[in-house]
Design an enzyme around this catalytic site. Structure first.
Site, mmCIF file in Angstrom:
data_model
loop_
_atom_site.group_PDB
_atom_site.id
_atom_site.type_symbol
_atom_site.label_atom_id
_atom_site.label_comp_id
_atom_site.label_asym_id
_atom_site.label_seq_id
_atom_site.Cartn_x
_atom_site.Cartn_y
_atom_site.Cartn_z
ATOM 1 N N ARG A 35 36.786 35.487 67.233
ATOM 2 C CA ARG A 35 35.966 36.051 66.153
ATOM 3 C C ARG A 35 35.933 37.569 66.174
ATOM 4 O O ARG A 35 35.896 38.207 65.116
ATOM 5 C CB ARG A 35 34.543 35.489 66.223
ATOM 6 N N LYS A 198 33.537 8.999 58.600
ATOM 7 C CA LYS A 198 32.546 8.344 57.742
ATOM 8 C C LYS A 198 32.560 8.804 56.288
ATOM 9 O O LYS A 198 32.780 9.978 56.013
ATOM 10 C CB LYS A 198 31.145 8.626 58.298
ATOM 11 N N GLY A 354 36.702 21.344 61.020
ATOM 12 C CA GLY A 354 37.052 21.360 62.447
ATOM 13 C C GLY A 354 38.194 20.455 62.853
ATOM 14 O O GLY A 354 39.179 20.918 63.442
ATOM 15 N N GLY A 377 30.500 25.050 58.302
ATOM 16 C CA GLY A 377 29.460 24.743 57.319
ATOM 17 C C GLY A 377 29.660 25.434 55.978
ATOM 18 O O GLY A 377 29.444 24.831 54.922
HETATM 19 P P1 AMP Z 1 35.076 14.043 60.778
HETATM 20 O O1 AMP Z 1 34.367 14.954 61.737
HETATM 21 O O2 AMP Z 1 34.206 13.248 59.895
HETATM 22 O O3 AMP Z 1 36.196 14.753 60.052
HETATM 23 O O4 AMP Z 1 35.744 12.930 61.680
HETATM 24 C C1 AMP Z 1 36.768 13.219 62.577
HETATM 25 C C2 AMP Z 1 36.862 12.063 63.518
HETATM 26 O O5 AMP Z 1 37.175 10.894 62.788
HETATM 27 C C3 AMP Z 1 37.945 12.221 64.550
HETATM 28 O O6 AMP Z 1 37.326 12.348 65.815
HETATM 29 C C4 AMP Z 1 38.730 10.925 64.442
HETATM 30 O O7 AMP Z 1 39.016 10.360 65.704
HETATM 31 C C5 AMP Z 1 37.795 10.021 63.681
HETATM 32 N N1 AMP Z 1 38.500 8.939 63.011
HETATM 33 C C6 AMP Z 1 39.548 9.015 62.185
HETATM 34 N N2 AMP Z 1 39.968 7.784 61.828
HETATM 35 C C7 AMP Z 1 39.171 6.894 62.438
HETATM 36 C C8 AMP Z 1 39.102 5.474 62.481
HETATM 37 N N3 AMP Z 1 39.965 4.735 61.810
HETATM 38 N N4 AMP Z 1 38.144 4.907 63.227
HETATM 39 C C9 AMP Z 1 37.285 5.675 63.927
HETATM 40 N N5 AMP Z 1 37.288 7.003 63.923
HETATM 41 C C10 AMP Z 1 38.227 7.627 63.188
#
Ligand code: AMP
Length: 396
Positions: A35, A198, A354, A377
Site C-alpha cells: 500500500r 454463496k 479478494g 469493500g
Molecule cells: P467468496 O469469498 O464468496 O468469493 O468465496 C470464495 C470461496 O468460495 C473460496 O474459498 C472457494 O473455495 C469457495 N468455493 C468455490 N466453489 C465452491 C464450492 N463448490 N463449494 C464450496 N465452496 C466453494
C-alpha cells in the site's frame, strides 16, 4: 474538474489521502508495504511539480485517542526509504502546531500527519474536523480507493473546502477508469463471471449487473442453490435453502432483461471436503447422496471458456470451485486462462474481490489481465451500484 496530470502544484501544500493501513509484526516492522508502494507515484508527482505533499491516512483501529501502537511513527522509516526522501512526522493531524509545520514546508519536503483515527471526527465525518484538516493544505488529492465507500472527514467531507482544488490521485483514478470501462462504457459483449461460495453474499451485485451485462456466468458454490431451486439434487454441496426463491427470481429477471445466464451442466463431486477425497464427474443437477460439488466439470469449463473468449469486456469476481485445493482448481484456472486469451485478443478484463485476485496470482496470470482491483469493500459497493462518497466528493 482538476486532474493530477494537469494541476499546478508549484509552491502548494498538497494534502494527499492515502491508504497506509499496512500490517506490522510484533516489532512494529511493516510486513507488507504494497500500500505504501502504491501511493508513491502520486506523491512523487506533487514533488516533481514543485509542491509539498502532506500525507494523511488512518492506521489500524485505535479506539480512544492517541495510542503509540497505532502511531504513524512506525511507518516513517519504510515510507522514507520507498520514497527516497526523508519524511517528517507531525505530532498530530490537526491543530495550530501542525498547521505551522505544514505551512513551513519547502517545495519537495514531505510531511506525514499522525493517524487520522486518533480523532473521533474522522470516522464520524465531522465537518469541523474536516475543516481543521483542510487548513494543512492548498489542495486535496484523494488516492485511497479502499476507503472511498466511507464518508469520513478525510475521504469525502473535506472536499467542500477545496471546491476548485480537488482531484483523484493516480491509484484511485485508474481504479475508477477501469471500473467505468466495465460498468459505464463496455466493449460488448460484456461478461461477468460471479463465483464464490454463496448466493447471499453476491445477490446485490448480481441484481445490479443484470442491468449491464450481456452474459452472466454463475459458478462455484452458488450453483447448487440454483440447481436445488429448479428441482435438482445437490447431495452435500453447499446450498442456501433460504435463497431458492431468490435464485429462481434471478433467472426470471435475467430472461426479462435479455441476459444470457450460464451455469454448470456438469460438476466434479467429491465424497469429502478434502484433497484426498474420491471424485467423479456428474450432471450438476443430479448429485448423488453423500457427494458434494467442488469444481466445474469439463463440459461446463468448455462452455464457460467459449463465452469468455468471445467477450469484449470481462469482469471476474469469485472462483468457480474450491481453488485452494489443487484438485478442484481446474475450473478457476481455466476461467483465468480464458480471460487472459480474451485480453490478448483485445478484450478489457477486470479481476476484483479478494479470492479471484488470489486465483489470478496463484495461477501466475496477473500479467495477462487488464486490471486487478484490490479495493475490497469499496469495489463491492461500486459493483452493487452504490455511489462511493470518496469518488462523488471529487466529481461533484
Ligand atoms: P467468496 O469469498 O464468496 O468469493 O468465496 C470464495 C470461496 O468460495 C473460496 O474459498 C472457494 O473455495 C469457495 N468455493 C468455490 N466453489 C465452491 C464450492 N463448490 N463449494 C464450496 N465452496 C466453494
Amino acid at each position: 474538474m482538476q486532474t493530477i496530470q494537469s494541476y499546478d502544484f508549484k509552491g502548494k501544500k498538497a494534502l494527499i489521502r492515502v491508504d497506509f493501513n499496512v500490517p506490522l509484526n510484533e516489532n512494529f516492522e511493516v510486513t507488507d508495504d504494497t500500500r505504501i508502494r502504491a501511493a508513491i507515484p502520486t506523491i512523487k508527482k506533487v514533488i516533481e511539480g514543485g509542491g509539498s505533499p502532506v500525507i494523511m491516512s488512518h492506521f489500524g483501529r485505535p479506539k480512544d485517542g492517541p495510542n503509540d501502537k497505532y502511531s504513524m511513527r512506525h511507518l516513517v522509516a519504510p515510507f522514507s526509504k520507498l520514497l527516497g526522501t526523508e519524511v517528517k512526522l507531525a505530532p498530530d493531524c490537526v491543530g495550530a502546531e501542525v498547521k505551522a509545520i505544514a505551512q513551513a514546508l519547502k517545495p519537495g519536503e514531505v510531511l506525514l500527519l499522525e493517524n487520522l483515527r486518533f480523532h473521533k471526527g474522522e470516522e464520524k465525518g465531522d465537518v469541523e474536523f474536516a475543516r481543521q484538516l483542510a487548513e494543512n493544505g492548498d489542495c486535496w488529492i484523494n488516492d485511497a480507493f479502499g476507503t472511498a465507500h466511507r464518508a469520513h472527514a478525510s475521504t469525502a467531507v473535506m472536499a467542500q473546502f477545496f471546491p476548485n482544488d480537488k482531484m483523484f490521485g493516480y491509484l484511485i483514478e485508474s481504479e475508477v477508469e477501469s471500473l467505468n470501462k466495465v460498468l459505464k462504457n463496455p466493449q460488448r459483449p460484456l461478461t461477468a463471471i460471479m463465483g464464490g461460495a454463496k448466493v447471499s453474499s453476491k445477490i446485490t451485485i448480481i441484481e445490479n449487473l443484470l442491468d449491464q451485462v450481456d452474459n452472466l456466468i454463475l459458478g462455484g458454490g452458488m450453483t447448487f442453490t440454483f440447481m436445488k431451486a429448479k428441482g435438482g439434487t445437490v447431495g452435500t454441496s453447499i446450498c442456501e435453502e433460504d435463497y431458492l426463491e431468490t435464485a429462481l427470481n434471478i433467472e426470471k429477471l435475467a430472461k426479462e432483461k435479455g441476459v444470457n445466464i450460464y451455469m454448470a451442466s456438469d460438476v466434479v463431486v467429491a465424497d469429502a471436503f478434502s484433497p484426498d477425497a474420491n471424485t467423479q464427474v456428474v450432471p450438476a443437477n443430479q448429485i448423488p447422496d453423500g457427494w458434494m460439488g467442488l469444481d466445474a466439470g469439463p463440459e461446463t469449463i468448455a462452455r464457460f471458456k467459449e463465452v469468455i473468449e468471445n467477450s469484449g469486456t470481462i469482469l471476474w469476481n469469485g472462483p468457480v470451485g474450491v481453488f485452494e485445493m489443487e484438485r478442484f482448481a481446474k475450473g478457476s484456472r481455466e476461467v483465468g486462462n480464458a480471460i487472459v486469451a480474451a485480453t490478448a485478443k483485445g478484450a478489457f478484463s477486470l479481476v476484483g474481490g479478494g479470492d479471484s485476485v488470489a486465483c489470478v496470482n496463484q495461477f501466475g496470470l496477473a500479467d495477462g489481465v487488464s486490471y486487478i482491483s484490490t479495493a475490497g469493500g469499496a469495489l463491492l459497493e461500486y459493483l452493487e451500484g452504490k455511489n462511493l462518497p470518496g469518488v462523488a466528493a471529487v466529481l461533484d
